[in-house]
Write a protein that holds these residues in place. Structure first.
Motif, short mmCIF file in Angstrom:
data_model
loop_
_atom_site.label_atom_id
_atom_site.label_comp_id
_atom_site.label_asym_id
_atom_site.label_seq_id
_atom_site.Cartn_x
_atom_site.Cartn_y
_atom_site.Cartn_z
N ILE A 135 0.85 -1.19 0.00
CA ILE A 135 0.00 0.00 0.00
C ILE A 135 0.89 1.24 0.00
O ILE A 135 1.75 1.39 0.87
N GLY A 136 0.67 2.12 -0.98
CA GLY A 136 1.52 3.30 -1.09
C GLY A 136 0.77 4.61 -1.18
O GLY A 136 1.38 5.67 -1.33
N LYS A 137 -0.55 4.57 -1.09
CA LYS A 137 -1.35 5.79 -1.08
C LYS A 137 -1.65 6.14 0.37
O LYS A 137 -2.41 5.45 1.05
N TRP A 138 -1.05 7.23 0.85
CA TRP A 138 -1.08 7.51 2.29
C TRP A 138 -2.28 8.33 2.75
O TRP A 138 -2.51 8.44 3.96
N LYS A 139 -3.05 8.92 1.85
CA LYS A 139 -4.15 9.78 2.26
C LYS A 139 -5.16 9.03 3.13
O LYS A 139 -5.59 9.53 4.17
N GLU A 143 -7.42 4.21 7.22
CA GLU A 143 -8.70 3.55 6.95
C GLU A 143 -8.47 2.17 6.36
O GLU A 143 -9.13 1.19 6.74
N LYS A 144 -7.51 2.08 5.45
CA LYS A 144 -7.19 0.79 4.85
C LYS A 144 -6.58 -0.16 5.87
O LYS A 144 -6.90 -1.35 5.89
N PHE A 145 -5.72 0.37 6.73
CA PHE A 145 -5.09 -0.46 7.76
C PHE A 145 -6.14 -1.01 8.73
O PHE A 145 -6.09 -2.17 9.12
#
Length: 205
Positions: A135-139, A143-145
């Motif tokens: 995962i490389g989109k930090w915005k 939420e993804k985590f």
């Protein structure tokens, strides 16, 4: 055709058959090597690409090592995403102990899913992505985590890792216990033998 001629014919024919001349390929022994363990999760070989014979050894070596989490002071690179400069945050490791970061690819992975997620299974919350792509989109990273950390597939891989390590520990403990029991029995036998020897000496035998 004489008897000798027939024998010569059949012996020469049988010696030239492809079945006898074919060489059986030698089976190479697959051994685990410490160089198989790569610290950067972005450059690791997927677990299912390791030979089956050493797969458990690789898993155990990684499990003992733990996830790759950069120490305090490491500067994570910033990239322009969604109108802002963003980067991975080190304090995320404190919240998500399974998280690990690849310096070569600037993406995050899930340590447990790398070790135990089985490709081809249900992947609603990105276990395959967290295991192999990153995962490389930090915005919306948190939420993804959160979604991934509470997903069934992630929880399943975590339990598999814990069971795997507990099983190894249990085997080691049983071996130690068995060795101690053998030592106690040996001391009892030795003590009994010495008692018998003393008795015989006292009897003049």
């Amino acid at each position: 055709m004489s008897k000798r001629t027939l024998l010569t014919y059949f012996s020469s024919s049988s010696s030239s058959t492809p079945l006898e001349n074919a060489r059986q390929p030698k089976t190479q022994r697959v051994e685990f090597c410490a160089s198989d363990i790569i610290s950067d999760p972005g450059t690791r070989k997927p677990i299912d690409e390791y030979p089956f014979e050493i797969r458990d050894q690789v898993k155990r070596a990684y499990a003992l090592r733990g996830p790759t989490q950069q120490s305090v002071g490491f500067t994570f690179p910033r990239t322009w995403q969604s109108g802002e400069w963003r980067s991975f945050q080190r304090h995320w490791f404190d919240t998500y102990d399974w998280l690990e970061y690849s310096e070569s690819k600037d993406v995050a992975f899930c340590f447990y899913c790398y070790l135990f997620f089985e490709s081809g299974k249900s992947d609603k919350w990105g276990s395959n992505v967290f295991a192999k792509v990153g995962i490389g989109k930090w915005k919306k990273a948190l939420e993804k985590f959160d979604k991934h950390g509470s997903s069934h597939s992630h929880c399943n891989t975590r339990l598999k890792c814990e069971d795997f390590m507990n099983q190894r520990t249990s085997v080691s403990q049983k071996f130690v216990k068995h060795s101690k029991e053998e030592e106690i029995r040996y001391k009892i036998r030795l003590s009994s033998s010495l008692d018998v020897a003393r008795f015989l000496i006292m009897q003049g035998l």
